[in-house]
Design a protein around this motif. Sequence first.
Motif, short mmCIF file in Angstrom:
data_model
loop_
_atom_site.label_atom_id
_atom_site.label_comp_id
_atom_site.label_asym_id
_atom_site.label_seq_id
_atom_site.Cartn_x
_atom_site.Cartn_y
_atom_site.Cartn_z
N UNK A 1 0.84 -1.20 0.00
CA UNK A 1 0.00 0.00 0.00
C UNK A 1 0.87 1.25 0.00
N UNK A 2 1.95 1.19 0.79
CA UNK A 2 2.84 2.34 0.89
C UNK A 2 3.64 2.52 -0.39
N UNK A 3 4.25 1.42 -0.81
CA UNK A 3 5.16 1.45 -1.97
C UNK A 3 4.48 1.98 -3.22
N UNK A 4 3.21 1.62 -3.41
CA UNK A 4 2.53 2.03 -4.65
C UNK A 4 1.68 3.29 -4.45
N UNK A 5 1.85 3.91 -3.29
CA UNK A 5 1.27 5.24 -3.08
C UNK A 5 -0.25 5.29 -3.07
N UNK A 6 -0.90 4.28 -2.49
CA UNK A 6 -2.36 4.34 -2.48
C UNK A 6 -2.94 4.63 -1.08
N UNK A 7 -2.05 4.73 -0.08
CA UNK A 7 -2.56 4.95 1.29
C UNK A 7 -3.41 6.21 1.39
N UNK A 8 -2.99 7.25 0.66
CA UNK A 8 -3.71 8.53 0.69
C UNK A 8 -5.11 8.43 0.07
N UNK A 9 -5.38 7.35 -0.65
CA UNK A 9 -6.70 7.20 -1.28
C UNK A 9 -7.67 6.39 -0.42
#
Length: 494
Positions: free
Chosen positions: A91-99
């Motif tokens: 989740x962190x690595x692919x930058x989706x946490x903010x979504x």
Amino acid sequence: MLPQTHVDVLIVGAGFAGLGMAIELRKAGWESFLVIEKGDDVGGTWRENRYPGCACDIPSHLYSFSFDLNAGWTRMYAPQPEIWDYLRRCAKRYGVLGNILFSTPLRDAVWEEAQGAWQVTVGEGMRITARVLISGMGALHVPQYPDLPGMERFAGPSFHSAAWDAQAVLDGKDVAVIGTGASAVQITPQIASRTQRLYHFQRTPAWIIPKADFAIPKRWRRRFERVPLLMRAFRTLLFWNLEMRVGGFLGNRRLNRLGTKLALRHLETQVRDPELRGHLTPSYQFGCKRVLISSDFYPALQRPNVELVTQPITEVRERSIVTADGRERPLDAIIYATGFQATRLLDSAAIYGRGGISFGEGWQKRKAALWGITKYGFPNLFLLLGPNTGLGHNSVVLMIEAQIRYVMSCLALMRRQQQQVMELREEAEERFEEFLRKRMPGSVWQAGGCRSWYQDPETGENVALWPGSVREYQRRTRRVSARDYELRDGPRVN
Ligand code: NAP
């Protein structure tokens, strides 16, 4: 006024399916998407299930995203904390946490034909308008408690395997584990040595094969890190080893007999007492219920402080359980490893399609969804891990990835044709239902002589598992057939 948000895509759930979907959208350059998650972290089933011994029963190198192989798995079958960590890292690595909106359960989703969009109510009443709704809810997360007289009277700690009470004291206590599914056979070996007495209540025995679990040596982990191709080759080997088994579930008697023999030999080797062996021998076909893998369950049952109870439970009292033979066993704690409301989940989800029809009603009309992904009457709704897409023989992550690819192709098709709305045609759903109907009769899930969570409670038909190989599912879902769908720009005219 409660806040209102508009997005192109709304995903429900941040487990393997929802996260994988969000990551693919991000990779493809989509900006306008959100994920709603009822829990306070990503991970889905791997966040929720924290019972002692919780681990994967598919080799971890296969039970991971194909785009993010993990050289660091410490065991062949990674324990739950490692899998949860892996998903958090992804989740962190692919930058989706903010979504992701955490602690935000789905309340209801209503298709608004006039807007060509879903009106979704979440959490405390926040409204989200989404053109496309994707369910990553999975089937195994609403606990199924048994209906035992007096359950509510029990005075000690009692809890479901998926809601493990870490505060409950089990050490030196008299404890009951109810159930003999994948969860129970992991729990009993872990807690047996800590309890004073452990009663394992079994209604139906399971077919169990040995678990070839071992620590992956550091040098191998380093090799995998340095030579990803090696890791991929290992994954391919694991894939085919599991994929071969499907024939035995689909009606190939020789393969089924091989599985049966393996399980019986395992039982004979580990359990010397013929009476106990009798109680542990299933009377239905191998594979009808999920085949379990464990090398420590049978030994745990034979500990001097453990008793396998096969008499049906007739009553739960304040401090005991009574069985049909009239025996009462004193207890300090009860663990319900009794499974999930697997087939009822989508039935009860408050999703209302075209004309206000609920998903449950749509399902009652026709118990099928094309490839388990799209359903007639539910435009712009895509299901991940939907009906008939579970597996009894291989890694379900492979199915999830095939579904994600299919959904991405659907989104691309809408873009290409400059249409806003996509709905499965009724004829395509009928054809698919027919396909399922033809496939099922010879399979062990239907003809194997058991009752399981794979089956529809009313008809006994398998509504949970894909009746084929993973390769076939991947092949069949590789391309979206535009003819199966009605694509339109706005409201439906009729
Ligand atoms: P499950 O397979 O549905 O097993 C539930 C168990 O509870 C069954 O043995 C059932 O007996 C028993 N039970 C229900 N009511 C009972 C009663 N009144 N008295 C006695 N026994 C009763 O549930 P699960 O073990 O949680 O597993 C569900 C699924 O989750 C698995 O099939 C698997 O797909 C997944 N899972 C995977 C892993 C993993 O390692 N990756 C681990 C856990 C779960 P009957 O058979 O008689 O109905």
